[in-house]
Enzyme design. Structure first.
Site, PDB file in Angstrom:
ATOM      1  N   HIS A   1      47.698  32.875  41.326  1.00 50.47           N
ATOM      2  CA  HIS A   1      47.237  34.206  40.945  1.00 50.47           C
ATOM      3  C   HIS A   1      48.388  34.937  40.249  1.00 50.47           C
ATOM      4  O   HIS A   1      49.451  35.116  40.832  1.00 50.47           O
ATOM      5  CB  HIS A   1      46.815  34.978  42.208  1.00 50.47           C
TER       6      HIS A   1
ATOM      7  N   GLU B   1      46.333  30.460  36.802  1.00 53.30           N
ATOM      8  CA  GLU B   1      45.691  31.604  36.141  1.00 53.30           C
ATOM      9  C   GLU B   1      46.626  32.117  35.059  1.00 53.30           C
ATOM     10  O   GLU B   1      47.730  32.572  35.352  1.00 53.30           O
ATOM     11  CB  GLU B   1      45.419  32.733  37.140  1.00 53.30           C
TER      12      GLU B   1
ATOM     13  N   LYS C   1      35.643  38.814  34.476  1.00 50.24           N
ATOM     14  CA  LYS C   1      35.441  39.759  35.562  1.00 50.24           C
ATOM     15  C   LYS C   1      33.941  40.017  35.680  1.00 50.24           C
ATOM     16  O   LYS C   1      33.269  40.292  34.677  1.00 50.24           O
ATOM     17  CB  LYS C   1      36.194  41.056  35.260  1.00 50.24           C
TER      18      LYS C   1
ATOM     19  N   ASP D   1      48.640  34.235  46.107  1.00 47.69           N
ATOM     20  CA  ASP D   1      49.419  35.040  45.174  1.00 47.69           C
ATOM     21  C   ASP D   1      50.882  34.869  45.584  1.00 47.69           C
ATOM     22  O   ASP D   1      51.230  35.089  46.746  1.00 47.69           O
ATOM     23  CB  ASP D   1      48.940  36.486  45.329  1.00 47.69           C
TER      24      ASP D   1
ATOM     25  N   GLU E   1      44.032  35.462  46.956  1.00 46.96           N
ATOM     26  CA  GLU E   1      45.044  36.299  46.311  1.00 46.96           C
ATOM     27  C   GLU E   1      45.443  37.503  47.151  1.00 46.96           C
ATOM     28  O   GLU E   1      46.471  38.117  46.898  1.00 46.96           O
ATOM     29  CB  GLU E   1      44.537  36.774  44.939  1.00 46.96           C
TER      30      GLU E   1
ATOM     31  N   ASN F   1      35.858  40.692  41.972  1.00 48.44           N
ATOM     32  CA  ASN F   1      36.848  41.535  42.657  1.00 48.44           C
ATOM     33  C   ASN F   1      36.275  42.267  43.871  1.00 48.44           C
ATOM     34  O   ASN F   1      36.349  43.498  43.978  1.00 48.44           O
ATOM     35  CB  ASN F   1      37.498  42.536  41.690  1.00 48.44           C
TER      36      ASN F   1
ATOM     37  N   GLU G   1      34.796  33.906  42.604  1.00 48.62           N
ATOM     38  CA  GLU G   1      36.035  34.365  43.249  1.00 48.62           C
ATOM     39  C   GLU G   1      35.824  35.693  43.969  1.00 48.62           C
ATOM     40  O   GLU G   1      35.252  36.628  43.405  1.00 48.62           O
ATOM     41  CB  GLU G   1      37.094  34.508  42.151  1.00 48.62           C
TER      42      GLU G   1
ATOM     43  N   LYS H   1      38.059  32.801  32.631  1.00 52.40           N
ATOM     44  CA  LYS H   1      37.531  33.549  33.779  1.00 52.40           C
ATOM     45  C   LYS H   1      37.114  34.943  33.342  1.00 52.40           C
ATOM     46  O   LYS H   1      37.864  35.622  32.632  1.00 52.40           O
ATOM     47  CB  LYS H   1      38.577  33.638  34.894  1.00 52.40           C
TER      48      LYS H   1
ATOM     49  N   ASP I   1      34.784  36.452  38.569  1.00 54.75           N
ATOM     50  CA  ASP I   1      35.530  37.174  39.603  1.00 54.75           C
ATOM     51  C   ASP I   1      35.033  38.610  39.719  1.00 54.75           C
ATOM     52  O   ASP I   1      35.426  39.461  38.936  1.00 54.75           O
ATOM     53  CB  ASP I   1      37.023  37.166  39.250  1.00 54.75           C
TER      54      ASP I   1
END
Ligand SMILES: [Mg+2]
Length: 370
Positions: free
Chosen positions: A307, A327, A175, A280, A257, A206, A230, A173, A204
């Protein structure tokens, strides 16, 4: 009739809590669209019982500014449960009910989850069972794991993803949330050429994008063969996530998460915010909250991933009927003497020690004390 052998084992009785705060180095730092993490602020809990069994767990407060207050909150819960019977789910419910008027999200929710996980750990240790087995799993489940990469630049990520594949991971994965789509394309190409075609690449950002920008980029990600997208938009924007998912149905949207409690997961499912969920362990309410969320996801047919908290999540996923992937991001490793999951051929296996199997490396805990 002789009932002698049928009596249940007696409950453990809560004695007190030992709460410690550490700032563990994250080396190399974890780069995100929200800035780098160079330290992992962790609250460590040893829940001691009158019978001599100790339950252990830890939580991650993201910011060092939240570390002391979370540790203090957890410590303040100790006197409220001293002398209580240690029935994990029941005790968590009773404790949460005493905060109904304050609300059980945020730092208090994190402190409550920390205790919940330690309750379960102690109960499993008393039963001499790995947590996964106490929850009904066989304990030798193989949970597909992906490597959550830490780098940001194309060069760093190519190297890091190549190492992950060499170590046996079959998914990585990255970012995302770079300023331009072109920058993301460059990073993606570098990683694809490092890992080859057989490796799944997840991304991801974020929560970095607006809904229109997320949809614009998602069409490209789908063209590139991204495995999941994500949290493309603000975590709490369930409708926005649903819009992205609907606009680009060939790209699975992942989230969860940042959902608080099984209630948060239920809201996400009701809004059809994503086709995948990844609660999470901490924000969903520890082991008790996780298992409730797992039942909701299973009934809805939504695959569930984890998560962070690899040591804890490996047990939880092993006991999750609709499990998807773990993860792998081992933030606590520098302060652990035991408890890491096993890993082979792309899959994790929960540790076979009792409970979560967590043991602190006391020298490291002293070194990183906050
Ligand atoms: Mg994420």
């Amino acid at each position: 009739m002789d009932h002698g052998s049928a009596h249940a084992a007696p409950f453990l009785t809560v004695r007190d809590l030992r709460v410690r705060a550490v700032n563990v180095p994250v080396d190399p730092p974890l780069q995100t669209s929200r800035g780098p993490f160079r330290l992992a602020p962790l609250v460590l809990l040893d829940l001691r019982t009158e019978e001599g069994v100790t339950g252990r767990a830890y939580v991650f407060t993201y910011s060092p500014a939240a570390l002391g207050p979370t540790a203090a909150l957890a410590a303040n819960l100790g006197p409220m449960i001293a002398g209580e019977r240690l029935a994990p789910a029941a005790l968590s419910r009773t404790l949460a009910a005493r905060f109904q008027l304050l609300g059980t999200e945020g730092l208090l929710g994190i402190a409550l989850a920390l205790l919940d996980m330690a309750f379960w750990d102690a109960a499993a240790r008393a039963a001499k069972l790995p947590l996964a087995r106490l929850l009904g799993a066989a304990g030798d489940e193989r949970v597909p794991a992906y490597a959550s990469l830490r780098g940001w630049s194309a060069g760093d990520l190519a190297e890091e993803s190549g190492r992950a594949v060499a170590a046996g991971f079959r998914a990585v994965k990255l970012k995302f949330g770079h300023p331009t789509l072109e920058a993301e394309r460059e990073v993606f190409r570098a990683v694809r050429s490092a890992v080859g075609d057989g490796t799944d690449i997840l991304v991801d950002p974020n929560q970095f994008f607006s809904v229109p920008e997320a949809i614009r980029r998602a069409h490209h990600y789908a063209d590139w063969g991204v495995g999941w997208l994500e949290e493309p938009v603000r975590a709490g924007d369930l409708r926005g996530h649903a819009e992205v998912a609907r606009a680009v149905p060939r790209l699975p949207v992942q989230r969860g998460e940042n959902d608080w409690g099984p209630e948060g997961i239920a809201a996400s499912l009701a809004a059809h915010a994503s086709s995948l969920l990844m609660p999470d362990a901490m924000k969903v309410g520890g082991v008790s909250g996780w298992m409730e969320a797992a039942a909701l996801c299973k009934a809805a047919g939504v695959p569930m991933s984890s998560h962070l908290f690899i040591e804890i999540s490996a047990h939880l996923l092993a006991a999750t009927a609709g499990r998807d992937r773990l993860e792998w991001l081992d933030l606590a490793r520098p302060i652990l003497a035991a408890g890491s999951p096993g890993f082979a051929e792309g899959s994790a296996t929960p540790g076979d020690g009792p409970g979560f199997g967590l043991e602190w490396d006391e020298e490291a805990v002293a070194r990183y004390a906050a």
